[in-house]
Each structure stands twice: as structure tokens, then as C-alpha cells.
Write a protein that holds these residues in place. Sequence first.
Motif, short mmCIF file in Angstrom:
data_model
loop_
_atom_site.label_atom_id
_atom_site.label_comp_id
_atom_site.label_asym_id
_atom_site.label_seq_id
_atom_site.Cartn_x
_atom_site.Cartn_y
_atom_site.Cartn_z
N UNK A 1 0.85 -1.19 0.00
CA UNK A 1 0.00 0.00 0.00
C UNK A 1 0.88 1.24 0.00
N UNK A 2 0.70 2.10 -0.98
CA UNK A 2 1.45 3.34 -1.08
C UNK A 2 0.69 4.43 -0.33
N UNK A 3 1.34 5.03 0.65
CA UNK A 3 0.73 6.09 1.45
C UNK A 3 1.15 7.46 0.93
N UNK A 4 0.20 8.39 0.92
CA UNK A 4 0.55 9.77 0.62
C UNK A 4 0.56 10.54 1.93
N UNK A 5 1.00 11.79 1.88
CA UNK A 5 1.14 12.57 3.11
C UNK A 5 -0.19 12.78 3.82
N UNK A 6 -1.28 12.92 3.08
CA UNK A 6 -2.59 13.12 3.71
C UNK A 6 -3.01 11.90 4.53
N UNK A 7 -2.79 10.71 3.98
CA UNK A 7 -3.17 9.51 4.72
C UNK A 7 -2.28 9.31 5.94
N UNK A 8 -1.02 9.65 5.85
CA UNK A 8 -0.12 9.54 7.00
C UNK A 8 -0.54 10.52 8.10
N UNK A 9 -0.84 11.74 7.73
CA UNK A 9 -1.27 12.74 8.71
C UNK A 9 -2.57 12.30 9.37
N UNK A 10 -3.52 11.81 8.57
CA UNK A 10 -4.78 11.33 9.15
C UNK A 10 -4.53 10.15 10.09
N UNK A 11 -3.63 9.26 9.73
CA UNK A 11 -3.30 8.12 10.59
C UNK A 11 -2.72 8.61 11.91
N UNK A 12 -1.76 9.52 11.83
CA UNK A 12 -1.13 10.04 13.05
C UNK A 12 -2.13 10.83 13.91
N UNK A 13 -3.12 11.43 13.27
CA UNK A 13 -4.16 12.17 14.00
C UNK A 13 -5.25 11.24 14.55
N UNK A 14 -5.19 9.96 14.18
CA UNK A 14 -6.14 8.99 14.71
C UNK A 14 -7.49 8.96 14.03
N UNK A 15 -7.56 9.36 12.75
CA UNK A 15 -8.82 9.29 12.00
C UNK A 15 -9.19 7.81 11.87
N UNK A 16 -10.30 7.43 12.47
CA UNK A 16 -10.66 6.03 12.65
C UNK A 16 -10.65 5.21 11.37
N UNK A 17 -11.31 5.70 10.32
CA UNK A 17 -11.37 4.95 9.05
C UNK A 17 -9.98 4.73 8.47
N UNK A 18 -9.14 5.74 8.55
CA UNK A 18 -7.79 5.63 8.00
C UNK A 18 -6.96 4.66 8.84
N UNK A 19 -7.05 4.77 10.16
CA UNK A 19 -6.30 3.87 11.04
C UNK A 19 -6.69 2.42 10.78
N UNK A 20 -7.97 2.15 10.68
CA UNK A 20 -8.42 0.77 10.42
C UNK A 20 -7.91 0.26 9.08
N UNK A 21 -8.01 1.09 8.06
CA UNK A 21 -7.59 0.69 6.73
C UNK A 21 -6.08 0.43 6.67
N UNK A 22 -5.30 1.33 7.24
CA UNK A 22 -3.85 1.19 7.21
C UNK A 22 -3.40 -0.01 8.05
N UNK A 23 -4.01 -0.20 9.21
CA UNK A 23 -3.62 -1.30 10.08
C UNK A 23 -3.90 -2.67 9.48
N UNK A 24 -4.81 -2.75 8.51
CA UNK A 24 -5.12 -4.01 7.83
C UNK A 24 -4.07 -4.39 6.79
N UNK A 25 -3.26 -3.45 6.38
CA UNK A 25 -2.29 -3.68 5.31
C UNK A 25 -0.98 -4.22 5.87
N UNK A 26 -0.46 -5.30 5.27
CA UNK A 26 0.79 -5.86 5.78
C UNK A 26 2.04 -5.06 5.40
#
Length: 66
Positions: free
Chosen positions: A2-27
Amino acid sequence: MTLLDSSSIIDYLDGVEDVVESVDERPTLVASSLCIYDVFAGEVFSAGETDLRGARENFGRVIIER
């Protein structure tokens, strides 16, 4: 892979639930070095944070490509 862009990384670090769940599912996570720099510049440097090593720990699962 999964290729992450800066927006998805920032959302992940901010704890945006949908993004965290999606990213955590990726190996395997990949981001460009430019993208990581963008996050550091926007999130770390603007907050007055100088602990880049500590900030880098947020990217432990991310493979950084040049």
C-alpha cells in the motif's frame, strides 16, 4: 503493498478512525521520502519539535522509497 501519501499519514497520526483501520489491515506500507519529509515539515517542524528520531518511530512499519 500500500502506497501512502502525506494526507493519509497525517490522518493516521491524527487517529482518524477509518484511516487507522484501513492502514492497520495492510501488511506492507510504502511511502516516498518526499512524502515523509512533507509530513515531518508540516507536523514536526511547525510544532517546534526537534526530536526527528522520535518522530521517525511513527513510521516503523513504513518502507521509505527514494
